[in-house]
Design a protein around this motif. Structure first.
Motif, PDB file in Angstrom:
ATOM      1  N   ARG A   1      -5.413 -13.425   9.923  1.00 61.43           N
ATOM      2  CA  ARG A   1      -4.893 -12.065   9.920  1.00 61.43           C
ATOM      3  C   ARG A   1      -3.935 -11.831   8.757  1.00 61.43           C
ATOM      4  O   ARG A   1      -3.920 -10.755   8.156  1.00 61.43           O
ATOM      5  N   ARG A   2      -3.136 -12.830   8.429  1.00 60.62           N
ATOM      6  CA  ARG A   2      -2.184 -12.675   7.327  1.00 60.62           C
ATOM      7  C   ARG A   2      -2.922 -12.480   6.006  1.00 60.62           C
ATOM      8  O   ARG A   2      -2.579 -11.605   5.209  1.00 60.62           O
ATOM      9  N   ARG A   3      -3.956 -13.296   5.767  1.00 59.31           N
ATOM     10  CA  ARG A   3      -4.709 -13.172   4.526  1.00 59.31           C
ATOM     11  C   ARG A   3      -5.465 -11.853   4.467  1.00 59.31           C
ATOM     12  O   ARG A   3      -5.534 -11.223   3.406  1.00 59.31           O
ATOM     13  N   ARG A   4      -6.031 -11.432   5.592  1.00 59.13           N
ATOM     14  CA  ARG A   4      -6.759 -10.170   5.600  1.00 59.13           C
ATOM     15  C   ARG A   4      -5.818  -8.996   5.358  1.00 59.13           C
ATOM     16  O   ARG A   4      -6.158  -8.056   4.628  1.00 59.13           O
ATOM     17  N   SER A   5      -4.628  -9.074   5.951  1.00 58.61           N
ATOM     18  CA  SER A   5      -3.647  -8.018   5.724  1.00 58.61           C
ATOM     19  C   SER A   5      -3.225  -7.965   4.260  1.00 58.61           C
ATOM     20  O   SER A   5      -3.083  -6.881   3.677  1.00 58.61           O
ATOM     21  N   ARG A   6      -3.063  -9.122   3.655  1.00 55.47           N
ATOM     22  CA  ARG A   6      -2.682  -9.156   2.235  1.00 55.47           C
ATOM     23  C   ARG A   6      -3.804  -8.608   1.361  1.00 55.47           C
ATOM     24  O   ARG A   6      -3.548  -7.871   0.404  1.00 55.47           O
TER      25      ARG A   6
ATOM     26  N   ASN B   1      -6.080  -6.422   2.244  1.00 60.23           N
ATOM     27  CA  ASN B   1      -6.143  -4.976   2.444  1.00 60.23           C
ATOM     28  C   ASN B   1      -5.027  -4.267   1.686  1.00 60.23           C
ATOM     29  O   ASN B   1      -5.233  -3.194   1.111  1.00 60.23           O
ATOM     30  N   ALA B   2      -3.832  -4.880   1.695  1.00 57.85           N
ATOM     31  CA  ALA B   2      -2.722  -4.273   0.967  1.00 57.85           C
ATOM     32  C   ALA B   2      -2.989  -4.267  -0.538  1.00 57.85           C
ATOM     33  O   ALA B   2      -2.706  -3.284  -1.235  1.00 57.85           O
ATOM     34  N   SER B   3      -3.563  -5.358  -1.044  1.00 61.62           N
ATOM     35  CA  SER B   3      -3.883  -5.410  -2.469  1.00 61.62           C
ATOM     36  C   SER B   3      -4.958  -4.400  -2.843  1.00 61.62           C
ATOM     37  O   SER B   3      -4.868  -3.722  -3.863  1.00 61.62           O
ATOM     38  N   ALA B   4      -5.978  -4.285  -1.993  1.00 59.10           N
ATOM     39  CA  ALA B   4      -7.044  -3.321  -2.260  1.00 59.10           C
ATOM     40  C   ALA B   4      -6.516  -1.900  -2.210  1.00 59.10           C
ATOM     41  O   ALA B   4      -6.897  -1.046  -3.021  1.00 59.10           O
ATOM     42  N   SER B   5      -5.618  -1.621  -1.269  1.00 58.73           N
ATOM     43  CA  SER B   5      -5.043  -0.282  -1.168  1.00 58.73           C
ATOM     44  C   SER B   5      -4.194   0.043  -2.385  1.00 58.73           C
ATOM     45  O   SER B   5      -4.222   1.166  -2.904  1.00 58.73           O
TER      46      SER B   5
ATOM     47  N   LEU C   1       4.965   5.670  19.064  1.00 58.32           N
ATOM     48  CA  LEU C   1       4.876   4.211  19.143  1.00 58.32           C
ATOM     49  C   LEU C   1       3.546   3.720  18.599  1.00 58.32           C
ATOM     50  O   LEU C   1       3.498   2.731  17.846  1.00 58.32           O
ATOM     51  N   ARG C   2       2.462   4.399  18.943  1.00 54.90           N
ATOM     52  CA  ARG C   2       1.149   3.968  18.446  1.00 54.90           C
ATOM     53  C   ARG C   2       1.056   4.120  16.934  1.00 54.90           C
ATOM     54  O   ARG C   2       0.472   3.276  16.248  1.00 54.90           O
ATOM     55  N   THR C   3       1.633   5.184  16.399  1.00 53.28           N
ATOM     56  CA  THR C   3       1.639   5.363  14.948  1.00 53.28           C
ATOM     57  C   THR C   3       2.397   4.227  14.267  1.00 53.28           C
ATOM     58  O   THR C   3       1.955   3.694  13.240  1.00 53.28           O
ATOM     59  N   TRP C   4       3.530   3.858  14.831  1.00 50.40           N
ATOM     60  CA  TRP C   4       4.311   2.756  14.265  1.00 50.40           C
ATOM     61  C   TRP C   4       3.545   1.441  14.362  1.00 50.40           C
ATOM     62  O   TRP C   4       3.526   0.654  13.409  1.00 50.40           O
ATOM     63  N   LEU C   5       2.896   1.199  15.502  1.00 50.08           N
ATOM     64  CA  LEU C   5       2.144  -0.042  15.671  1.00 50.08           C
ATOM     65  C   LEU C   5       0.940  -0.092  14.738  1.00 50.08           C
ATOM     66  O   LEU C   5       0.546  -1.179  14.298  1.00 50.08           O
ATOM     67  N   THR C   6       0.349   1.057  14.447  1.00 49.10           N
ATOM     68  CA  THR C   6      -0.780   1.077  13.521  1.00 49.10           C
ATOM     69  C   THR C   6      -0.383   0.526  12.161  1.00 49.10           C
ATOM     70  O   THR C   6      -1.155  -0.171  11.498  1.00 49.10           O
ATOM     71  N   ARG C   7       0.844   0.822  11.745  1.00 48.49           N
ATOM     72  CA  ARG C   7       1.320   0.342  10.444  1.00 48.49           C
ATOM     73  C   ARG C   7       1.809  -1.102  10.496  1.00 48.49           C
ATOM     74  O   ARG C   7       1.780  -1.798   9.476  1.00 48.49           O
ATOM     75  N   HIS C   8       2.261  -1.560  11.643  1.00 45.37           N
ATOM     76  CA  HIS C   8       2.910  -2.869  11.714  1.00 45.37           C
ATOM     77  C   HIS C   8       2.189  -3.865  12.623  1.00 45.37           C
ATOM     78  O   HIS C   8       2.733  -4.926  12.911  1.00 45.37           O
ATOM     79  N   LYS C   9       0.988  -3.541  13.056  1.00 45.50           N
ATOM     80  CA  LYS C   9       0.321  -4.426  14.009  1.00 45.50           C
ATOM     81  C   LYS C   9      -0.035  -5.779  13.411  1.00 45.50           C
ATOM     82  O   LYS C   9       0.056  -6.806  14.104  1.00 45.50           O
ATOM     83  N   ASP C  10      -0.441  -5.814  12.150  1.00 46.20           N
ATOM     84  CA  ASP C  10      -0.838  -7.088  11.547  1.00 46.20           C
ATOM     85  C   ASP C  10       0.320  -8.081  11.470  1.00 46.20           C
ATOM     86  O   ASP C  10       0.159  -9.239  11.886  1.00 46.20           O
TER      87      ASP C  10
END
Length: 244
Positions: free
Chosen positions: A90-95, A97-101, A211-220
């Motif tokens: 999950r950490r690598r996938r999040s990274r 995705n962040a790089s692609a974004s 809360l769901r909006t916040w979790l969407t950004r910070h779930k990873d």
């Protein structure tokens, strides 16, 4: 056993994905009824897993160093390693995705094309999936909410709890209390949101959507941290007992 169940229960109740789904469930029409179905199915999964383990052990913990005891510890070790591997995935996938974004972010629009750029941004804004999920939950039934609870159960953590329940001794009341406390703890976040919707529906609707909006950004990051910490604990505890 008590400390292990406490940590696993905390990890389950803080796991973001079921919480995010439950917010959609209780925010839908007849959300309290659907949320109750979700919670009942969630608890039924936990109770069923615990019951199967207790039937297998007969309510008596296996002797130390016996094959069932070693098998339970080995299963805990495998689950712990799996949680650590998943957290790294999950950490690598999040990274990535962040790089692609970051690489695909558009340059600032010129003044001559500001209106067309604004229209493009409106078209590309990722609200379609959220609206689609919301519309599906609006049309869902209590059975659909119950099925969603079964699908979103963090089964790796539940399996770790099952391997821990092997040590339960039903001849002592403390074991009953520990198992009951685990089920309540693992469901506490869902229960709190359900009661919030019952007693303050309008305020709860706004706060839970936020809360769901916040979790969407910070779930990873949350998933990475929860899985990593629990996985390290399970690996360390099982290795200590296997080699001690």
């Amino acid at each position: 056993m008590l400390l292990d169940l406490l940590l696993i229960g905390v990890a389950i109740t803080l796991y973001p994905l079921p919480v995010m789904a439950f917010v959609l469930v209780v925010s839908a029409p007849r959300g309290v009824y659907k949320g109750l179905a979700f919670i009942i199915a969630w608890l039924a999964c936990l109770v069923a897993v615990i019951a199967m383990v207790l039937i297998f052990t007969g309510g008596q913990p296996p002797p130390p160093r016996s094959p069932p005891s070693i098998a339970a510890l080995a299963a805990t070790l495998v689950i712990g390693v799996g949680l650590i591997v998943y957290s790294e995935h999950r950490r690598r996938r999040s990274r990535r995705n962040a790089s692609a974004s970051a690489s695909s972010s558009p340059s600032p629009p010129s003044s001559s094309s500001s209106s067309s750029s604004a229209e493009d941004e409106d078209e590309e804004r990722p609200t379609g999936s959220g609206r689609s999920l919301t519309s599906r939950m609006d049309q869902a039934t209590g059975w659909s909410a119950a099925g969603l609870a079964v699908l979103l159960q963090p089964w790796g953590m539940v399996s770790a709890a099952a391997a821990t329940v092997v040590k339960a001794d039903l001849s002592h009341a403390e074991s009953f209390l520990a198992l009951l406390g685990f089920c309540v703890l693992a469901t506490s976040t869902l229960l709190a949101m359900e009661l919030y919707m019952v007693f303050a529906p309008e305020r709860a609707q706004l706060n839970l959507v936020s809360l769901r909006t916040w979790l969407t950004r910070h779930k990873d990051p949350a998933i990475v941290l929860i899985c990593l910490l629990l996985g390290l604990w399970l690996v360390g505890r099982s290795l200590y007992q296997l080699t001690g």
